[in-house]
Design an enzyme around this catalytic site. Structure first.
Site, PDB file in Angstrom:
ATOM      1  N   ASP A 168      -8.021  -9.207   7.289  1.00 25.23           N
ATOM      2  CA  ASP A 168      -8.297  -7.741   7.167  1.00 25.23           C
ATOM      3  C   ASP A 168      -9.761  -7.727   6.391  1.00 25.23           C
ATOM      4  O   ASP A 168      -9.409  -8.593   4.970  1.00 25.23           O
ATOM      5  CB  ASP A 168      -6.972  -6.926   6.636  1.00 25.23           C
ATOM      6  CG  ASP A 168      -7.739  -5.532   6.040  1.00 25.23           C
ATOM      7  OD1 ASP A 168      -9.095  -5.407   6.470  1.00 25.23           O
ATOM      8  OD2 ASP A 168      -6.972  -5.129   5.719  1.00 25.23           O
ATOM      9  N   HIS A 212      -7.768  -4.050  10.167  1.00 27.73           N
ATOM     10  CA  HIS A 212      -6.761  -3.486   8.816  1.00 27.73           C
ATOM     11  C   HIS A 212      -5.769  -1.908   9.144  1.00 27.73           C
ATOM     12  O   HIS A 212      -5.984  -1.290   9.980  1.00 27.73           O
ATOM     13  CB  HIS A 212      -8.051  -2.912   8.643  1.00 27.73           C
ATOM     14  CG  HIS A 212      -7.768  -2.160   6.952  1.00 27.73           C
ATOM     15  ND1 HIS A 212      -7.545  -2.392   5.903  1.00 27.73           N
ATOM     16  CD2 HIS A 212      -7.715  -0.087   6.750  1.00 27.73           C
ATOM     17  CE1 HIS A 212      -7.431  -1.326   4.841  1.00 27.73           C
ATOM     18  NE2 HIS A 212      -7.195  -0.415   5.548  1.00 27.73           N
ATOM     19  N   SER A 258      -3.571   0.730   2.694  1.00 22.43           N
ATOM     20  CA  SER A 258      -4.516   0.605   2.469  1.00 22.43           C
ATOM     21  C   SER A 258      -4.756   1.691   0.445  1.00 22.43           C
ATOM     22  O   SER A 258      -4.344   1.115  -0.238  1.00 22.43           O
ATOM     23  CB  SER A 258      -6.024   1.670   3.314  1.00 22.43           C
ATOM     24  OG  SER A 258      -6.884   0.901   2.726  1.00 22.43           O
TER      25      SER A 258
END
Length: 498
Positions: free
Chosen positions: A430, A459, A217
């Site tokens: 996602d 995710h 991320s």
């Protein structure tokens, strides 16, 4: 960006461990001097112990707060290490890991993520965790009350009408004021670029010519920033659930639109299980139940649960399909008898560590590049409401940058043609880091490859979704340097089944 989750590093544990942890000697004051070798010792009690026979050890790295004034104030970066479990011949170096955010601490993550890595990777790498500056135990950012962000129940995060829009802008201004007051002269120095420089200081202190890196991320954004500034020091780099090369505010907008698409998938999924969840047999009926629950949270907030908490629960759940059942069941329970238990698990606003997360999140985003204008913030909220009258705006943290006291002139640089081939990984659906970000970032990293997990809606992919196609290819890249000949397409699990 990773949704905020409850984190429990205790500052008091750091103080208690200060005498047990081997501290660094006095740091040199000249910018050109090499960083001293890291000395590792006992960890704070907040760091989990790995399964035997593995061990974790911790230390500190001293770096300048402002590198244009290397003789000035210094801060300490908390570092952890789980040594490679293989033979010396198997060792490939160090693998720095970052869990995302911005705002997520990484000292404990070295233990928890390593436990999920393929065995060949665990045998090959010392896994290194660190709390980036402004997070966790590394000069944590403090934005105080953040303009009322932590009020419980808080105001509706989606303003409707001019008075509400003005109140929303006022709250953003107060948040920026609180961050400036609480963070002080550190405000301009908690950027991703500065953290990338800390990473290179850590590399030097570890005595490594290059570093491996696994960033998830926001960690992908950090890794790309490191590659931009130190391409010759990049070893094997994996960027998972990729943040694209946009400014943070533009990224937040893309995320909010992806969340709308994901929520429609959730409505249809819940409708197919009408007997189980009792929200209706069509996507429209589930949407109607959802909106009734959302209106009830705004009209009758109780016990700290209001529309802001409702939206946080939705935001958190939409990013991981294994949370969908609890969200659907939670909406049903709330409509039935006002039970909110399933709608506020691990509330990200609970606890001092999570408040540090929220502070660091805004401080880092606003230090990474120019923010929007106040007028654009209002206009974009109106555009979102035209797409859907009830969007989820929980992830739009960079709106506060419209009022920031330190306004950077340039965006963070990402990627470099001088970096070696990088492996990017993305889930096809996602909503937290939409796959478009991976496709865009790869243009800044020539020779990189993209692994796409199709039929997946969550995710975080590598060593997270349990997909052998992804995990085996990534392990081969990290251990043997095997770069896929072309982009790789893997098949995911699809939507959850009853």
């Amino acid at each position: 960006m990773t949704p905020a989750v409850r984190r429990r590093p205790a500052r008091r544990a750091l103080v208690a461990a200060a005498t047990a942890t081997a501290l660094l000697p006095a740091a040199p004051v000249h910018a050109a001097a090499p960083e001293p070798p890291l000395r590792f010792g006992a960890c704070p009690r907040s760091v989990p112990a790995p399964a035997a026979p593995d061990r974790v050890e911790c230390g500190w790295l001293s770096v300048p707060l402002d590198r244009t004034h290397p003789d000035g104030r210094r801060i300490r970066i908390a570092v952890s290490r789980v040594p490679a479990s293989g033979t010396p011949a198997e060792r490939r170096g160090v693998l720095l890991v970052n869990p995302g955010g911005p705002g997520g601490p990484g000292v404990s993550y070295a233990v928890t993520k390593r436990a999920k890595l393929p065995e060949s990777v665990r045998r090959s790498y010392d896994v290194i965790g660190f709390d980036p500056r402004g997070t966790g135990l590394s000069a944590p950012a403090d934005c105080g009350p953040m303009g009322g962000l932590f009020a419980a129940p808080g105001p509706d995060p989606l303003p409707v009408g001019r008075p509400a829009e003005q109140a929303y802008r006022d709250s953003l201004g107060r948040l920026a004021d609180d961050c400036a007051a609480g963070t002080g002269d550190a405000l301009a120095h908690l950027s991703t670029t500065e953290t990338a420089r800390d990473m290179d200081a850590l590399r030097a202190a570890l005595g490594e010519p290059r570093i491996g890196f696994l960033g998830v991320s926001y960690g992908s954004y950090l890794g790309a920033a490191y590659a931009a500034r130190f391409p010759r020091h990049v070893g094997r780099m994996v960027l998972d659930s990729v943040v694209g090369p946009w400014g943070w505010y533009d990224f937040d907008l893309r995320q909010s639109r992806a969340l709308l698409r994901q929520r429609e998938v959730f409505f249809a999924w819940a409708a197919r299980q009408e007997v189980r969840f009792g929200l209706g047999g069509s996507a429209g009926q589930v949407r109607a139940a959802y909106l009734r629950a959302r209106r009830a949270s705004a009209a009758h907030p109780a016990d700290g649960f209001g529309p802001a908490a409702f939206d946080r629960a939705v935001y958190r759940a939409l990013g991981r399909t294994e949370r969908w059942a609890d969200l659907a069941a939670g909406i049903h329970a709330y409509l039935r008898d006002g039970d909110t238990e399933l709608l506020r698990p691990d509330d990200p606003f609970d606890g001092a560590a999570s408040r540090t997360f929220q502070s660091a999140n805004r401080v880092v985003k606003c230090a990474d590049g120019p923010g929007p204008t106040p007028g654009r913030v209002t206009a974009d909220l109106r555009r979102l409401r035209r797409l859907d009258p009830q969007p989820v705006v929980t992830g739009m943290e960079a709106s506060a940058c419209a009022y920031w006291h330190h306004k950077p002139a340039h965006r963070t640089r990402l990627g470099s043609p001088a970096a070696p081939p990088v492996l990017l990984i993305a889930s096809a659906h996602d909503p937290v880091t939409p796959i478009e970000g991976a496709r865009r970032l790869r243009r800044h990293l020539p020779g990189s490859r993209l692994i796409t997990l199709h039929h997946d809606y969550s995710h975080g992919v590598f060593a997270s979704r349990g997909n052998a196609c992804v995990d085996d290819a990534t392990a081969a890249y990290l251990v043997d340097g095997t770069v896929p000949a072309a982009d790789l397409h893997c098949t995911g699990p699809g939507l959850p089944t009853p």
